[in-house]
Design an enzyme around this catalytic site. Structure first.
Site, mmCIF file in Angstrom:
data_model
loop_
_atom_site.group_PDB
_atom_site.id
_atom_site.type_symbol
_atom_site.label_atom_id
_atom_site.label_comp_id
_atom_site.label_asym_id
_atom_site.label_seq_id
_atom_site.Cartn_x
_atom_site.Cartn_y
_atom_site.Cartn_z
ATOM 1 N N ASP A 75 71.781 -38.804 92.845
ATOM 2 C CA ASP A 75 71.474 -37.663 93.748
ATOM 3 C C ASP A 75 72.784 -36.894 93.822
ATOM 4 O O ASP A 75 73.661 -37.379 94.288
ATOM 5 C CB ASP A 75 71.356 -37.898 95.137
ATOM 6 C CG ASP A 75 69.827 -38.501 95.304
ATOM 7 O OD1 ASP A 75 68.929 -38.679 94.303
ATOM 8 O OD2 ASP A 75 69.461 -39.166 96.623
ATOM 9 N N HIS A 79 70.957 -31.534 96.002
ATOM 10 C CA HIS A 79 69.603 -32.155 96.248
ATOM 11 C C HIS A 79 69.168 -31.764 97.773
ATOM 12 O O HIS A 79 67.984 -31.711 98.030
ATOM 13 C CB HIS A 79 69.717 -33.413 95.841
ATOM 14 C CG HIS A 79 68.225 -34.228 96.136
ATOM 15 N ND1 HIS A 79 67.270 -33.818 95.829
ATOM 16 C CD2 HIS A 79 68.016 -35.409 96.935
ATOM 17 C CE1 HIS A 79 66.325 -34.722 96.215
ATOM 18 N NE2 HIS A 79 66.691 -35.626 96.821
ATOM 19 N N HIS A 207 70.574 -38.996 103.322
ATOM 20 C CA HIS A 207 70.589 -37.684 102.651
ATOM 21 C C HIS A 207 71.505 -36.493 103.400
ATOM 22 O O HIS A 207 72.010 -35.771 102.908
ATOM 23 C CB HIS A 207 69.241 -37.312 102.235
ATOM 24 C CG HIS A 207 68.533 -38.007 101.168
ATOM 25 N ND1 HIS A 207 68.108 -39.350 101.403
ATOM 26 C CD2 HIS A 207 68.279 -37.875 99.745
ATOM 27 C CE1 HIS A 207 67.538 -39.679 100.145
ATOM 28 N NE2 HIS A 207 67.876 -38.854 99.301
#
Ligand code: MN
Length: 257
Positions: A75, A79, A207
């Site tokens: 990632d 992203h 994330h």
């Protein structure tokens, strides 16, 4: 002997083992499934161009169809919405693609609780035993989840309440992003966040914070059980997809035996 000659001699039976941390890529490779109304990544597939036949008498080749986030993959910061202006996968410095890795093993606790979340206290306990996390290196979280990687159903482990896979607490995600000297987090599951992280505040904290801090994720790793807690050197080689948010990645670890 030069450093590189020492490396070559180590690789040729001199005590350096190369461990493949990559899942084989096929149409059977498990992929993430998001709830409605979100769009999903593609399953990996091959489309034959020719196989020693009229379409190409002496050669065999395929087109590949894949998502950037299919199988073992990296990632890139861009992203996530928290790193909209961040690096795409082609912009990652090559010096960061060869880096040390620390391995934190929580597999026994995950066996007892698939919704296990890594806490700051787990990271502090690891550091008390093994020293600081590696500057410019990876933190790999070993959960034992790679044992499920030949089954989409077992890998996603979903029921009527959603997917149940381990991950990182909100506080630990923020700590890994802002306090730890690492360049990224690697996991054995389909993503760096837990299966139920959609309901966290913020949702998908790993994330949100780790990519938001310009760091990286590596997912669907295998064979972390073969790595020592410290000392492995990892080569992570994503395709330099211009503008890409991630890429299927071959991940190799060099381990001294
Ligand atoms: Mn991903």
């Amino acid at each position: 002997m030069s450093v590189l000659q020492s490396l070559v001699s180590g690789l040729r039976g001199g005590g350096i083992e190369v461990v493949d941390l990559t899942a084989p890529l096929s149409s059977e490779t498990p992929i993430l499934k998001l709830p409605e109304p979100f769009a999903d990544t593609a399953t990996f597939s091959l489309e034959e161009i020719s196989r020693y036949d009229d379409r190409g008498p002496a050669w065999y080749w395929n087109n590949i169809h894949t998502g950037e986030h299919t199988g073992t993959h990296l990632d890139a910061p861009v992203h996530w919405v928290t790193a909209k202006e961040g690096e795409d996968v082609s912009q990652i410095a090559t010096t960061r693609l060869v880096a040390p890795a620390a391995v934190l093993d929580v597999s026994e606790r995950v066996a007892a609780d698939p919704d296990f979340l890594l806490k700051i206290s787990d990271l502090e306990a690891w550091q008390a035993e093994h020293g600081p996390l590696p500057e410019g290196g990876w933190l790999f979280i070993r959960t034992g989840w790679d044992a499920r990687s030949d089954s989409q159903e077992a890998f996603l482990n979903a029921n009527e309440t959603g997917p149940h896979t381990p991950g990182v607490s909100v506080e630990a995600a923020r700590w890994l992003a802002d306090e730890a000297p690492i360049i990224g987090v690697g996991v054995e599951t389909v993503g760096t966040d837990a299966g139920k992280a959609h309901a966290f505040e913020p949702p998908f904290p790993c994330h949100t914070y780790v990519l938001g801090a310009g760091k990286y994720g590596l997912t669907q790793l295998q064979n972390l059980r073969l790595l020592p807690p410290t000392g492995a050197v990892v080569i992570a080689a994503p395709l330099p997809i211009v503008g890409g948010s991630g890429s299927p990645t071959r991940v190799l670890a060099l381990v001294e035996r």
